[in-house]
Scaffold this motif. Structure first.
Motif, PDB file in Angstrom:
ATOM      1  N   THR A   4     -12.459  13.680  -9.493  1.00 19.33           N
ATOM      2  CA  THR A   4     -11.887  12.339  -9.314  1.00 19.33           C
ATOM      3  C   THR A   4     -10.481  12.425  -8.725  1.00 19.33           C
ATOM      4  O   THR A   4     -10.146  11.678  -7.802  1.00 19.33           O
ATOM      5  CB  THR A   4     -11.852  11.586 -10.652  1.00 19.33           C
ATOM      6  N   LEU A   5      -9.691  13.343  -9.225  1.00 15.45           N
ATOM      7  CA  LEU A   5      -8.331  13.514  -8.702  1.00 15.45           C
ATOM      8  C   LEU A   5      -8.345  14.001  -7.267  1.00 15.45           C
ATOM      9  O   LEU A   5      -7.551  13.544  -6.443  1.00 15.45           O
ATOM     10  CB  LEU A   5      -7.535  14.471  -9.590  1.00 15.45           C
ATOM     11  N   LEU A   6      -9.261  14.912  -6.947  1.00 15.89           N
ATOM     12  CA  LEU A   6      -9.368  15.408  -5.584  1.00 15.89           C
ATOM     13  C   LEU A   6      -9.776  14.282  -4.636  1.00 15.89           C
ATOM     14  O   LEU A   6      -9.201  14.130  -3.560  1.00 15.89           O
ATOM     15  CB  LEU A   6     -10.374  16.567  -5.502  1.00 15.89           C
ATOM     16  N   THR A   7     -10.750  13.488  -5.043  1.00 13.64           N
ATOM     17  CA  THR A   7     -11.184  12.350  -4.228  1.00 13.64           C
ATOM     18  C   THR A   7     -10.037  11.366  -4.013  1.00 13.64           C
ATOM     19  O   THR A   7      -9.812  10.899  -2.900  1.00 13.64           O
ATOM     20  CB  THR A   7     -12.376  11.634  -4.891  1.00 13.64           C
ATOM     21  N   LEU A   8      -9.306  11.073  -5.062  1.00 14.58           N
ATOM     22  CA  LEU A   8      -8.164  10.170  -4.960  1.00 14.58           C
ATOM     23  C   LEU A   8      -7.104  10.740  -4.033  1.00 14.58           C
ATOM     24  O   LEU A   8      -6.569  10.037  -3.171  1.00 14.58           O
ATOM     25  CB  LEU A   8      -7.569   9.894  -6.342  1.00 14.58           C
ATOM     26  N   ALA A   9      -6.804  12.012  -4.167  1.00 18.99           N
ATOM     27  CA  ALA A   9      -5.794  12.660  -3.317  1.00 18.99           C
ATOM     28  C   ALA A   9      -6.211  12.630  -1.854  1.00 18.99           C
ATOM     29  O   ALA A   9      -5.404  12.347  -0.969  1.00 18.99           O
ATOM     30  CB  ALA A   9      -5.561  14.094  -3.772  1.00 18.99           C
ATOM     31  N   LEU A  10      -7.478  12.902  -1.576  1.00 18.54           N
ATOM     32  CA  LEU A  10      -7.958  12.870  -0.189  1.00 18.54           C
ATOM     33  C   LEU A  10      -7.923  11.461   0.375  1.00 18.54           C
ATOM     34  O   LEU A  10      -7.563  11.256   1.528  1.00 18.54           O
ATOM     35  CB  LEU A  10      -9.378  13.448  -0.110  1.00 18.54           C
ATOM     36  N   THR A  11      -8.276  10.484  -0.425  1.00 17.95           N
ATOM     37  CA  THR A  11      -8.239   9.092   0.022  1.00 17.95           C
ATOM     38  C   THR A  11      -6.812   8.658   0.337  1.00 17.95           C
ATOM     39  O   THR A  11      -6.555   8.053   1.374  1.00 17.95           O
ATOM     40  CB  THR A  11      -8.838   8.168  -1.061  1.00 17.95           C
ATOM     41  N   LEU A  12      -5.893   8.980  -0.547  1.00 19.24           N
ATOM     42  CA  LEU A  12      -4.496   8.597  -0.328  1.00 19.24           C
ATOM     43  C   LEU A  12      -3.897   9.316   0.862  1.00 19.24           C
ATOM     44  O   LEU A  12      -3.140   8.722   1.629  1.00 19.24           O
ATOM     45  CB  LEU A  12      -3.668   8.860  -1.584  1.00 19.24           C
ATOM     46  N   SER A  13      -4.231  10.579   1.055  1.00 19.03           N
ATOM     47  CA  SER A  13      -3.666  11.309   2.189  1.00 19.03           C
ATOM     48  C   SER A  13      -4.210  10.777   3.510  1.00 19.03           C
ATOM     49  O   SER A  13      -3.514  10.766   4.513  1.00 19.03           O
ATOM     50  CB  SER A  13      -3.920  12.810   2.068  1.00 19.03           C
ATOM     51  N   ALA A  14      -5.453  10.315   3.523  1.00 22.28           N
ATOM     52  CA  ALA A  14      -6.013   9.732   4.744  1.00 22.28           C
ATOM     53  C   ALA A  14      -5.402   8.368   5.025  1.00 22.28           C
ATOM     54  O   ALA A  14      -5.184   7.997   6.175  1.00 22.28           O
ATOM     55  CB  ALA A  14      -7.535   9.615   4.616  1.00 22.28           C
ATOM     56  N   ALA A  15      -5.108   7.595   4.009  1.00 22.74           N
ATOM     57  CA  ALA A  15      -4.548   6.258   4.186  1.00 22.74           C
ATOM     58  C   ALA A  15      -3.056   6.293   4.461  1.00 22.74           C
ATOM     59  O   ALA A  15      -2.523   5.395   5.119  1.00 22.74           O
ATOM     60  CB  ALA A  15      -4.818   5.410   2.947  1.00 22.74           C
ATOM     61  N   ALA A  16      -2.373   7.300   3.996  1.00 19.49           N
ATOM     62  CA  ALA A  16      -0.917   7.357   4.125  1.00 19.49           C
ATOM     63  C   ALA A  16      -0.429   7.292   5.563  1.00 19.49           C
ATOM     64  O   ALA A  16       0.464   6.506   5.859  1.00 19.49           O
ATOM     65  CB  ALA A  16      -0.373   8.588   3.420  1.00 19.49           C
ATOM     66  N   PRO A  17      -0.993   8.080   6.515  1.00 12.85           N
ATOM     67  CA  PRO A  17      -0.502   7.972   7.890  1.00 12.85           C
ATOM     68  C   PRO A  17      -0.704   6.578   8.480  1.00 12.85           C
ATOM     69  O   PRO A  17       0.166   6.059   9.157  1.00 12.85           O
ATOM     70  CB  PRO A  17      -1.318   9.018   8.644  1.00 12.85           C
ATOM     71  N   ALA A  18      -1.845   5.963   8.209  1.00  9.30           N
ATOM     72  CA  ALA A  18      -2.101   4.624   8.743  1.00  9.30           C
ATOM     73  C   ALA A  18      -1.102   3.627   8.182  1.00  9.30           C
ATOM     74  O   ALA A  18      -0.575   2.785   8.907  1.00  9.30           O
ATOM     75  CB  ALA A  18      -3.529   4.202   8.428  1.00  9.30           C
ATOM     76  N   MET A  19      -0.834   3.707   6.898  1.00 10.47           N
ATOM     77  CA  MET A  19       0.121   2.798   6.283  1.00 10.47           C
ATOM     78  C   MET A  19       1.537   3.096   6.768  1.00 10.47           C
ATOM     79  O   MET A  19       2.319   2.184   6.985  1.00 10.47           O
ATOM     80  CB  MET A  19       0.056   2.907   4.754  1.00 10.47           C
ATOM     81  N   ALA A  20       1.855   4.361   6.948  1.00  6.19           N
ATOM     82  CA  ALA A  20       3.188   4.734   7.422  1.00  6.19           C
ATOM     83  C   ALA A  20       3.418   4.185   8.823  1.00  6.19           C
ATOM     84  O   ALA A  20       4.509   3.718   9.133  1.00  6.19           O
ATOM     85  CB  ALA A  20       3.352   6.246   7.403  1.00  6.19           C
ATOM     86  N   ASP A  21       2.408   4.237   9.671  1.00  3.30           N
ATOM     87  CA  ASP A  21       2.571   3.742  11.027  1.00  3.30           C
ATOM     88  C   ASP A  21       2.612   2.217  11.066  1.00  3.30           C
ATOM     89  O   ASP A  21       3.314   1.642  11.893  1.00  3.30           O
ATOM     90  CB  ASP A  21       1.487   4.310  11.933  1.00  3.30           C
ATOM     91  N   LEU A  22       1.897   1.573  10.192  1.00  4.14           N
ATOM     92  CA  LEU A  22       2.017   0.126  10.056  1.00  4.14           C
ATOM     93  C   LEU A  22       3.425  -0.208   9.575  1.00  4.14           C
ATOM     94  O   LEU A  22       4.047  -1.154  10.069  1.00  4.14           O
ATOM     95  CB  LEU A  22       0.975  -0.423   9.086  1.00  4.14           C
ATOM     96  N   ALA A  23       3.934   0.581   8.662  1.00  2.97           N
ATOM     97  CA  ALA A  23       5.304   0.379   8.182  1.00  2.97           C
ATOM     98  C   ALA A  23       6.312   0.578   9.312  1.00  2.97           C
ATOM     99  O   ALA A  23       7.281  -0.182   9.427  1.00  2.97           O
ATOM    100  CB  ALA A  23       5.611   1.320   7.022  1.00  2.97           C
ATOM    101  N   LEU A  24       6.088   1.574  10.152  1.00  6.89           N
ATOM    102  CA  LEU A  24       6.978   1.802  11.297  1.00  6.89           C
ATOM    103  C   LEU A  24       6.912   0.614  12.252  1.00  6.89           C
ATOM    104  O   LEU A  24       7.947   0.120  12.700  1.00  6.89           O
ATOM    105  CB  LEU A  24       6.600   3.100  12.026  1.00  6.89           C
ATOM    106  N   ALA A  25       5.714   0.131  12.546  1.00  9.25           N
ATOM    107  CA  ALA A  25       5.557  -1.032  13.424  1.00  9.25           C
ATOM    108  C   ALA A  25       6.269  -2.248  12.838  1.00  9.25           C
ATOM    109  O   ALA A  25       6.918  -3.011  13.562  1.00  9.25           O
ATOM    110  CB  ALA A  25       4.077  -1.333  13.646  1.00  9.25           C
ATOM    111  N   THR A  26       6.179  -2.401  11.548  1.00  9.87           N
ATOM    112  CA  THR A  26       6.849  -3.522  10.880  1.00  9.87           C
ATOM    113  C   THR A  26       8.366  -3.351  10.947  1.00  9.87           C
ATOM    114  O   THR A  26       9.087  -4.306  11.266  1.00  9.87           O
ATOM    115  CB  THR A  26       6.373  -3.634   9.424  1.00  9.87           C
ATOM    116  N   SER A  27       8.831  -2.145  10.691  1.00 10.76           N
ATOM    117  CA  SER A  27      10.284  -1.913  10.678  1.00 10.76           C
ATOM    118  C   SER A  27      10.913  -2.045  12.062  1.00 10.76           C
ATOM    119  O   SER A  27      12.097  -2.345  12.172  1.00 10.76           O
ATOM    120  CB  SER A  27      10.602  -0.535  10.096  1.00 10.76           C
TER     121      SER A  27
END
Length: 101
Positions: A4-27
């Motif tokens: 469960t922790l591995l699945t969560l970690a993989l999900t968050l790591s895949a989503a993090a770049p997309a969210m970071a770039d959305l954050a950059l676009a917003t900023s």
């Protein structure tokens, strides 16, 4: 539990770049004129990704337009230059825009 922790970690790591770039676009105020899935003042990022799909130099073209601005591609409203965006940020934003489907 480990699975469960591995699945969560993989999900968050895949989503993090997309969210970071959305954050950059917003900023960088990109979201004032664009949205991921609908036209605002300029085209949606999904429309941009579709238009440039398959073009080898698309990321470089978009990075240049992000910095210098442009006109005529999406209609009469020009995109202003974005002096607050540096080259590395423009490349990151362009790569992110091209992933929108």
């Amino acid at each position: 539990m480990k699975r469960t922790l591995l699945t969560l970690a993989l999900t968050l790591s895949a989503a993090a770049p997309a969210m970071a770039d959305l954050a950059l676009a917003t900023s960088k105020n990109c979201m004032a004129c664009h949205a991921v899935d609908k036209k605002v003042v300029g085209p949606s990022y999904k429309e941009v990704a579709a238009k440039y799909a398959g073009q080898k130099d698309a990321a470089d073209k978009l990075a240049t337009k992000i910095i210098k601005g442009g006109s005529g591609v999406w209609g009469p409203v020009p995109m202003p230059a974005n002096a607050q965006v540096n080259e590395a940020e423009a490349k990151k934003l362009a790569a992110w825009v091209l992933t929108q489907k």
